[in-house]
Scaffold this motif. Structure first.
Motif, PDB file in Angstrom:
ATOM      1  N   THR A 243       0.831  -1.210   0.000  1.00 24.21           N
ATOM      2  CA  THR A 243       0.000   0.000   0.000  1.00 24.21           C
ATOM      3  C   THR A 243       0.859   1.251   0.000  1.00 24.21           C
ATOM      4  O   THR A 243       0.598   2.215  -0.721  1.00 24.21           O
ATOM      5  CB  THR A 243      -0.932   0.002   1.214  1.00 24.21           C
ATOM      6  N   PHE A 244       1.921   1.242   0.806  1.00 25.67           N
ATOM      7  CA  PHE A 244       2.805   2.399   0.881  1.00 25.67           C
ATOM      8  C   PHE A 244       3.438   2.685  -0.483  1.00 25.67           C
ATOM      9  O   PHE A 244       3.468   3.834  -0.938  1.00 25.67           O
ATOM     10  CB  PHE A 244       3.891   2.165   1.925  1.00 25.67           C
ATOM     11  N   SER A 245       3.945   1.652  -1.138  1.00 26.26           N
ATOM     12  CA  SER A 245       4.582   1.832  -2.442  1.00 26.26           C
ATOM     13  C   SER A 245       3.605   2.398  -3.455  1.00 26.26           C
ATOM     14  O   SER A 245       3.949   3.300  -4.244  1.00 26.26           O
ATOM     15  CB  SER A 245       5.146   0.499  -2.940  1.00 26.26           C
ATOM     16  N   ARG A 246       2.375   1.876  -3.435  1.00 25.20           N
ATOM     17  CA  ARG A 246       1.375   2.344  -4.402  1.00 25.20           C
ATOM     18  C   ARG A 246       1.017   3.800  -4.145  1.00 25.20           C
ATOM     19  O   ARG A 246       0.955   4.617  -5.071  1.00 25.20           O
ATOM     20  CB  ARG A 246       0.130   1.465  -4.305  1.00 25.20           C
ATOM     21  N   ARG A 247       0.790   4.169  -2.882  1.00 23.53           N
ATOM     22  CA  ARG A 247       0.410   5.552  -2.569  1.00 23.53           C
ATOM     23  C   ARG A 247       1.574   6.510  -2.778  1.00 23.53           C
ATOM     24  O   ARG A 247       1.387   7.657  -3.203  1.00 23.53           O
ATOM     25  CB  ARG A 247      -0.105   5.629  -1.137  1.00 23.53           C
ATOM     26  N   PHE A 248       2.778   6.048  -2.485  1.00 20.03           N
ATOM     27  CA  PHE A 248       3.953   6.903  -2.676  1.00 20.03           C
ATOM     28  C   PHE A 248       4.092   7.285  -4.147  1.00 20.03           C
ATOM     29  O   PHE A 248       4.291   8.454  -4.487  1.00 20.03           O
ATOM     30  CB  PHE A 248       5.202   6.163  -2.200  1.00 20.03           C
ATOM     31  N   ARG A 249       3.979   6.301  -5.023  1.00 19.31           N
ATOM     32  CA  ARG A 249       4.087   6.588  -6.452  1.00 19.31           C
ATOM     33  C   ARG A 249       2.936   7.466  -6.940  1.00 19.31           C
ATOM     34  O   ARG A 249       3.121   8.343  -7.797  1.00 19.31           O
ATOM     35  CB  ARG A 249       4.147   5.294  -7.256  1.00 19.31           C
ATOM     36  N   ALA A 250       1.739   7.244  -6.407  1.00 21.11           N
ATOM     37  CA  ALA A 250       0.590   8.051  -6.806  1.00 21.11           C
ATOM     38  C   ALA A 250       0.787   9.515  -6.431  1.00 21.11           C
ATOM     39  O   ALA A 250       0.359  10.417  -7.150  1.00 21.11           O
ATOM     40  CB  ALA A 250      -0.688   7.509  -6.152  1.00 21.11           C
ATOM     41  N   GLU A 251       1.464   9.765  -5.301  1.00 23.04           N
ATOM     42  CA  GLU A 251       1.644  11.130  -4.828  1.00 23.04           C
ATOM     43  C   GLU A 251       2.863  11.820  -5.425  1.00 23.04           C
ATOM     44  O   GLU A 251       2.862  13.047  -5.580  1.00 23.04           O
ATOM     45  CB  GLU A 251       1.770  11.132  -3.298  1.00 23.04           C
ATOM     46  N   THR A 252       3.903  11.066  -5.745  1.00 20.56           N
ATOM     47  CA  THR A 252       5.151  11.684  -6.189  1.00 20.56           C
ATOM     48  C   THR A 252       5.526  11.362  -7.625  1.00 20.56           C
ATOM     49  O   THR A 252       6.380  12.031  -8.205  1.00 20.56           O
ATOM     50  CB  THR A 252       6.328  11.245  -5.294  1.00 20.56           C
ATOM     51  N   GLY A 253       4.924  10.317  -8.190  1.00 15.59           N
ATOM     52  CA  GLY A 253       5.304   9.889  -9.527  1.00 15.59           C
ATOM     53  C   GLY A 253       6.560   9.047  -9.563  1.00 15.59           C
ATOM     54  O   GLY A 253       7.065   8.725 -10.640  1.00 15.59           O
ATOM     55  N   GLU A 254       7.089   8.676  -8.388  1.00 16.48           N
ATOM     56  CA  GLU A 254       8.316   7.906  -8.310  1.00 16.48           C
ATOM     57  C   GLU A 254       8.168   6.781  -7.291  1.00 16.48           C
ATOM     58  O   GLU A 254       7.309   6.833  -6.406  1.00 16.48           O
ATOM     59  CB  GLU A 254       9.483   8.797  -7.887  1.00 16.48           C
ATOM     60  N   SER A 255       9.048   5.806  -7.379  1.00 20.73           N
ATOM     61  CA  SER A 255       9.095   4.760  -6.370  1.00 20.73           C
ATOM     62  C   SER A 255       9.789   5.303  -5.122  1.00 20.73           C
ATOM     63  O   SER A 255      10.593   6.245  -5.207  1.00 20.73           O
ATOM     64  CB  SER A 255       9.869   3.543  -6.885  1.00 20.73           C
ATOM     65  N   ARG A 257      12.214   4.058  -3.457  1.00 21.63           N
ATOM     66  CA  ARG A 257      13.659   3.889  -3.580  1.00 21.63           C
ATOM     67  C   ARG A 257      14.279   4.979  -4.445  1.00 21.63           C
ATOM     68  O   ARG A 257      15.323   5.551  -4.101  1.00 21.63           O
ATOM     69  CB  ARG A 257      13.971   2.512  -4.167  1.00 21.63           C
ATOM     70  N   ALA A 258      13.645   5.278  -5.591  1.00 28.09           N
ATOM     71  CA  ALA A 258      14.185   6.307  -6.481  1.00 28.09           C
ATOM     72  C   ALA A 258      14.155   7.671  -5.807  1.00 28.09           C
ATOM     73  O   ALA A 258      15.113   8.451  -5.886  1.00 28.09           O
ATOM     74  CB  ALA A 258      13.388   6.340  -7.787  1.00 28.09           C
ATOM     75  N   TRP A 259      13.060   7.959  -5.118  1.00 25.35           N
ATOM     76  CA  TRP A 259      12.936   9.244  -4.422  1.00 25.35           C
ATOM     77  C   TRP A 259      13.989   9.377  -3.334  1.00 25.35           C
ATOM     78  O   TRP A 259      14.651  10.420  -3.205  1.00 25.35           O
ATOM     79  CB  TRP A 259      11.534   9.365  -3.830  1.00 25.35           C
ATOM     80  N   LEU A 260      14.165   8.343  -2.527  1.00 30.46           N
ATOM     81  CA  LEU A 260      15.146   8.377  -1.445  1.00 30.46           C
ATOM     82  C   LEU A 260      16.554   8.574  -2.000  1.00 30.46           C
ATOM     83  O   LEU A 260      17.353   9.354  -1.456  1.00 30.46           O
ATOM     84  CB  LEU A 260      15.060   7.088  -0.628  1.00 30.46           C
ATOM     85  N   ASN A 261      16.873   7.890  -3.081  1.00 28.98           N
ATOM     86  CA  ASN A 261      18.191   8.029  -3.686  1.00 28.98           C
ATOM     87  C   ASN A 261      18.432   9.459  -4.161  1.00 28.98           C
ATOM     88  O   ASN A 261      19.518  10.020  -3.971  1.00 28.98           O
ATOM     89  CB  ASN A 261      18.324   7.050  -4.853  1.00 28.98           C
ATOM     90  N   GLN A 262      17.415  10.081  -4.761  1.00 29.21           N
ATOM     91  CA  GLN A 262      17.547  11.464  -5.219  1.00 29.21           C
ATOM     92  C   GLN A 262      17.774  12.407  -4.048  1.00 29.21           C
ATOM     93  O   GLN A 262      18.606  13.323  -4.116  1.00 29.21           O
ATOM     94  CB  GLN A 262      16.302  11.881  -5.995  1.00 29.21           C
ATOM     95  N   GLN A 263      17.035  12.202  -2.947  1.00 31.75           N
ATOM     96  CA  GLN A 263      17.190  13.077  -1.783  1.00 31.75           C
ATOM     97  C   GLN A 263      18.588  12.945  -1.189  1.00 31.75           C
ATOM     98  O   GLN A 263      19.179  13.933  -0.733  1.00 31.75           O
ATOM     99  CB  GLN A 263      16.121  12.758  -0.730  1.00 31.75           C
ATOM    100  N   ARG A 264      19.113  11.747  -1.184  1.00 31.25           N
ATOM    101  CA  ARG A 264      20.459  11.545  -0.642  1.00 31.25           C
ATOM    102  C   ARG A 264      21.516  12.204  -1.525  1.00 31.25           C
ATOM    103  O   ARG A 264      22.476  12.802  -1.024  1.00 31.25           O
ATOM    104  CB  ARG A 264      20.726  10.041  -0.487  1.00 31.25           C
ATOM    105  N   ILE A 265      21.350  12.121  -2.821  1.00 28.95           N
ATOM    106  CA  ILE A 265      22.290  12.784  -3.720  1.00 28.95           C
ATOM    107  C   ILE A 265      22.217  14.299  -3.558  1.00 28.95           C
ATOM    108  O   ILE A 265      23.241  14.988  -3.515  1.00 28.95           O
ATOM    109  CB  ILE A 265      22.012  12.377  -5.181  1.00 28.95           C
TER     110      ILE A 265
END
Length: 316
Positions: A243-255, A257-265
């Motif tokens: 559920t978290f993965s589905r809602r996260f992508r619905a809200e941000t357009g990203e998975s 993991r991809a979002w977290l990696n971008q924030q860390r960079i």
């Protein structure tokens, strides 16, 4: 100081027209502007703006002669939009642009670049609603209407409206570092970073607060240096992983993991710019692990090594 020229092609989309002067005009380094921003039409006549008004600019197309960046906002001009051609006035204006200038389009401004032959054989994007027309008129372009923007070196294209802001911030960040771009984003009250590869299609942009992942995203940003896996994020949000993965992508357009990696960079880039921390500490505090891992991620994201990035953008 680089000269940015906005070329308004009648009927120009008003929202797109104002993005570039706002974003580039707000970019400052040590209190001084880093871009000289000017707006012109294809000739000296007033330019019709969408939704019923005209604009008159201080400059004529002669400012294109020494432009470093030329931005073409969205347009409803029927020649590039319907026939794959340019009017004589538009064609004359385009020939004034130096070959060394970077070309940027917002939304349907890509149709102008397509008509000029600039995008042939290149990857590009435009607003998803106009993708079918674009492909029919410009079959030689590798169009990807699923992304927010495409950086193809000296030619950059974006989807519509807000994606133009994302692209302009991306250019500022590439030219002057994340600190300058983040300042501009704060001034404009917009998110400082949305990756160009993020989908144009956000299924649920305004979720119910009880089912949102926003609180978890804010929680993560305070703990980027800690081990964070999908199960941990889902547990904090009080959801199952699925559920978290589905809602996260619905809200941000990203998975997640991809979002977290971008924030860390992004955090690593900020630390490289604003601190003297060794690269190993930057990697650890941004959650990227080792110096080798940071080097790999930074090279993949922006094509430079950590120390080279620090030499270019350090404010210390």
């Amino acid at each position: 100081m680089q000269r940015v020229v906005v070329l308004a092609v009648s009927e120009v989309v008003g929202y797109d027209l104002n993005i570039t002067p706002l974003v580039f005009g707000a970019a400052r380094q040590d209190g001084e502007p880093v871009y000289d921003v000017r707006v012109c039409g294809v000739d000296d006549r007033p330019v019709r703006v969408s939704y019923g008004y005209e604009a008159r600019f201080e400059h004529g197309p002669e400012v294109l002669d020494d432009a470093d960046i030329v931005v073409i906002p969205g347009t409803r001009d029927v020649s590039p939009r319907r026939h794959g051609t340019m009017s004589p006035e538009l064609a004359a204006a385009m020939t004034r642009i130096p070959s060394s200038a970077r070309l940027v389009s917002i939304c349907t401004g890509a149709f102008v670049l397509g008509a000029a032959g600039v995008l042939d054989g290149r990857r590009a994007t435009t607003h998803w609603a106009h993708a079918a027309d674009f492909r029919r008129l410009y079959p030689g372009v590798d169009l990807d209407e699923n992304v927010l923007f495409v950086d193809d070196g000296d030619v950059l294209t974006s989807a519509g409206l807000a994606a133009g802001t994302d692209l302009c911030l991306h250019i500022v960040r590439s030219d002057h570092g994340s600190a300058v771009a983040n300042h501009v984003a704060r001034y404009c009250v917009v998110p400082p970073w949305r990756d160009g590869g993020q989908s144009q299609f956000i299924e649920q942009p305004l979720p119910d607060s009880e089912g949102s992942t926003a609180a978890t995203r804010a929680w993560v940003l305070e703990r980027l240096g800690e081990p964070l896996d999908l199960a941990t994020l889902a547990r904090h949000a009080g959801m199952s992983v699925r559920t978290f993965s589905r809602r996260f992508r619905a809200e941000t357009g990203e998975s997640p993991r991809a979002w977290l990696n971008q924030q860390r960079i992004l955090h690593a880039r900020h630390l490289l710019e604003t601190t003297d921390l060794p690269v190993e500490r930057v990697a650890a505090e941004s959650g990227l692990g080792s110096a080798a891992s940071l080097r790999q991620h930074l090279n993949s994201a922006i094509g430079v090594a950590p120390l080279a990035y620090r030499r270019t953008f350090s404010r210390r």
